[in-house]
Design an enzyme around this catalytic site. Structure first.
Site, PDB file in Angstrom:
ATOM      1  N   ASP A  95       0.830  -1.200   0.000  1.00  0.00           N
ATOM      2  CA  ASP A  95       0.000   0.000   0.000  1.00  0.00           C
ATOM      3  C   ASP A  95       0.866   1.252   0.000  1.00  0.00           C
ATOM      4  O   ASP A  95       2.053   1.216   0.322  1.00  0.00           O
ATOM      5  CB  ASP A  95      -0.932   0.005   1.211  1.00  0.00           C
ATOM      6  CG  ASP A  95      -0.165  -0.095   2.531  1.00  0.00           C
ATOM      7  OD1 ASP A  95       0.822  -0.853   2.587  1.00  0.00           O
ATOM      8  OD2 ASP A  95      -0.560   0.565   3.506  1.00  0.00           O
ATOM      9  N   ASP A  96       0.239   2.350  -0.337  1.00  0.00           N
ATOM     10  CA  ASP A  96       0.857   3.676  -0.299  1.00  0.00           C
ATOM     11  C   ASP A  96       2.135   3.750  -1.124  1.00  0.00           C
ATOM     12  O   ASP A  96       3.135   4.376  -0.730  1.00  0.00           O
ATOM     13  CB  ASP A  96       1.114   4.108   1.147  1.00  0.00           C
ATOM     14  CG  ASP A  96      -0.190   4.280   1.921  1.00  0.00           C
ATOM     15  OD1 ASP A  96      -1.272   4.210   1.296  1.00  0.00           O
ATOM     16  OD2 ASP A  96      -0.136   4.485   3.136  1.00  0.00           O
TER      17      ASP A  96
END
Length: 666
Positions: free
Chosen positions: A315-316
């Protein structure tokens, strides 16, 4: 020594008096016991007008089947297979709080020759002699309990009392002990039968926020709390731990490694799965042999510390990861959604085969995708759906990063889009984003469909930087995840407040006043999904209606009562909340509430003066109210304690609006 057969016969005979006819479920008459978590039923009954104690999380079935049983001075606890020392400790402490002076703990097979007036037996339902006891008790279901399920019944025999706590597995025994602790109190054990199990297999909290991570002691406290409210999973994923993300290849220094090992042991003792989330996405070379070796080496290092559950997080790294090695470009070509998904899938599958499958006790991996929110299909998701090992569970945050609600249709769609067992990473009550600046998010868990568990494998709440304050949402989220169909947010909210005050009614009322001022829950992009200060707004609206209707004395009296409640709340919370961390974390908000209460008191005085025709004095009081409100609005959050920093919000849009509007009331 009393024989095992004698113990079984004694308890079985006593439990026959619990009040259920043969073959009946311990729910409503004629209703069969649910066989799976998807068909819960709830039965609450009272005998002679006496209600049962509130149990959190709400059991699937709880029914009064006789009068309350007295707790004598002398009690025996008999433990069978599946009852670890902590289970016996929980039951023993509950009995002592209820008035027992001497609690004796013995294995069932070596039961004392002279039984005491009360005997409590706990253990795995399938282990002898528990199975024999269950067969002799008409209060229990003949069918098998689901995983983590348990049964409790209480009965009497010639002046002696007996209580049986039977779990489907070791976790079930532990949860039976937790429920028993809520049934015992004030020298009595509720004469109840409970048949219970969780609706969701995975129920937990993910420390996945940005900003200051929790301290080691906060994590230890949280894990013990999770066990007490029947949450079974803790995911370690603090974004600002460099060894979890930026320096993912490096082993932890010795002190931090010892702390992780202690957390893993502590979690196991509280029947919580410690899950380490490793986030290599920003810098890994997916097809780089050195990085693959570093990844499995880091996981092996963590495994040796006692950690058995793992997730890989990508993620991110929006919008797409970049290749960090020439080998990735050669293998996958130009970066695209399909290429990113293929690289992540290949790596995860390799880790599943070469690490998880080869290390005893490790469950299948969990996976946090780059596209972790929304419901739209995409080349990225299609590739993962087709290539990711079917055993791997996928985390999803809902239809948005901070979803305003989650419907049954959305959950069903998520399961279809991912084609895997989907878990909900719910970004509530985390306050690490701009719209949450200056806020504690203390509303109950809400606006999630009761059918969520029919489509998803579980959920984890992402909490605040403030660990103790997060317990309000965690408590209510645990209540929801265990039994969504019985979940009532307002009731669970009050129970959470009572938990933090040790049941003190005066402090609980004060805490609820404060929680109401922190009820607003912002969304990622739209309007708030939980309203600001709903109870306070209703009262202030009623004050204004009374004033405009000419009932000015009534309006002033009601406002004065509200002022007193707000003014007294901070002091009572500081003195009466049993968790010192909550008071420390909430200090700026409690300080601000004190000032806002003063501003409202000046406003009340001004309205009273105006109603008696003293306009000049009223104007001075209105001015004083505005001055104090400005001071309250300037208080800031504790430096370094939360991200992002901001000015403290107290019932904003409600309290400040009323004080600003009050001078126009004529």
């Amino acid at each position: 020594m009393i024989s095992r057969r004698t113990v079984t016969t004694f308890l079985g005979a006593g439990l026959l008096l619990s009040g259920c006819a043969p073959g009946d479920a311990p729910g409503s008459a004629g209703r069969s016991v649910p066989r799976t978590p998807k068909a819960p039923s709830i039965a609450l009954e009272a005998v002679a007008g006496k209600a049962l104690p509130t149990v959190s999380p709400t059991p699937q079935q709880i029914r009064r089947t006789g009068p309350d049983l007295p707790v004598p001075r002398l009690v025996d606890i008999l433990t069978a297979e599946g009852a670890d020392p902590r289970c016996a400790d929980i039951v023993g402490q509950a009995l002592r709080r209820a008035g027992a002076a001497d609690v004796r703990v013995s294995p069932v097979g070596s039961a004392p020759r002279s039984p005491r007036p009360l005997t409590v037996v706990l253990g795995n339902a399938a282990a002898p002699p528990m199975a024999g006891m269950l067969q002799r008790s008409r209060a229990f279901s003949a069918g098998p309990l689901p995983p983590e399920g348990y049964q409790i019944t209480a009965g009497s025999l010639g002046g002696r009392t007996a209580v049986l706590l039977a779990g489907a597995d070791d976790d079930g025994v532990f949860y039976a002990a937790q429920t028993f602790a809520q049934l015992a109190g004030d020298r009595r054990i509720a004469g109840a039968t409970v048949v219970d199990h969780p609706a969701m297999p995975l129920r937990g909290v993910v420390e996945g926020f940005y900003g200051k991570p929790w301290t080691h002691q906060e994590r230890m406290d949280q894990i013990a709390f999770f066990g007490s409210v029947k949450l079974n999973t803790y995911l370690y994923a603090p974004k600002d731990d460099p060894y979890e993300r930026d320096r993912w290849r490096d082993p932890y220094p010795a002190r931090q490694a010892r702390e992780l090992a202690e957390l893993a042991r502590h979690a196991a003792a509280h029947h919580v799965r410690f899950t380490y989330v490793l986030s290599p996405g920003k810098s890994i070379g997916y097809n780089d042999a050195g990085d693959r070796k570093a990844l499995t080496g880091k996981l092996r290092f963590l495994y040796d510390l006692g950690i058995k559950d793992f997730a890989l997080a990508f993620d991110d790294v929006h919008p797409l990861p970049v290749w960090n090695s020439a080998a990735d470009l050669a293998r996958y070509g130009t970066v695209s959604e399909q290429a990113a998904a293929a690289a992540q899938s290949d790596l995860t599958n390799r880790v599943q085969r070469e690490f998880a499958d080869r290390h005893p006790g490790v469950r299948p991996l969990q996976f946090v995708p780059t596209q972790y929110s929304d419901l739209a299909d995409s080349p990225y998701k299609k590739t993962l759906r087709r290539t990711l090992d079917s055993r791997v569970k996928v985390w999803w945050t809902g239809a948005d990063v901070v979803p305003t609600s989650i419907t049954s249709g959305q959950a069903r769609r998520a399961a279809d889009v991912w084609g895997h067992d989907v878990l909900l990473w719910d970004n509530y009550p985390t306050n690490d984003y701009d719209r949450a600046a200056g806020r504690l998010l203390l509303a109950p868990y809400d606006k999630r469909t009761p059918e969520l568990g029919e489509h998803l494998g579980g959920l984890a709440l992402n909490p605040m930087n403030q660990a103790s304050a997060s317990k309000i949402a965690e408590f209510t989220g645990a209540d929801y995840a265990w039994n969504p169909r019985a979940y009532r947010p307002a009731d669970s909210w009050r129970a959470a407040a009572a938990y933090l005050t040790g049941g003190n009614q005066q402090t609980t009322r004060a805490l609820l006043v404060f929680l109401d001022t922190q009820h607003l829950a912002p969304s990622w992009s739209d309007a708030p999904w939980q309203p600001p200060a709903p109870a306070l707004k209703a009262r202030l609206d009623a004050v204004e209606r009374s004033w405009r209707a000419g009932r000015k004395d009534r309006a002033v009296a009601a406002l004065r009562a509200q002022v007193d409640a707000l003014a007294q709340a901070p002091g009572r919370i500081r003195q009466g909340v049993t968790d010192p961390g909550f008071v420390t974390e909430a200090k700026p908000w409690l300080d601000a509430l004190t000032l806002w209460a003063q501003a409202l008191r000046h406003t009340c005085e001004a309205l009273e003066l105006r109603s008696s025709g003293r306009s000049t004095q009223a104007t001075r009081s209105f001015t004083a109210a505005a001055d104090v409100a400005r001071q309250a609005s300037a208080i800031r959050t504790l430096p370094g304690a939360t991200r992002p920093q901001g000015t403290v919000k107290i019932a904003d849009g409600v309290l400040d609006t009323f004080i600003q509007r009050a001078p126009q009331l004529t």
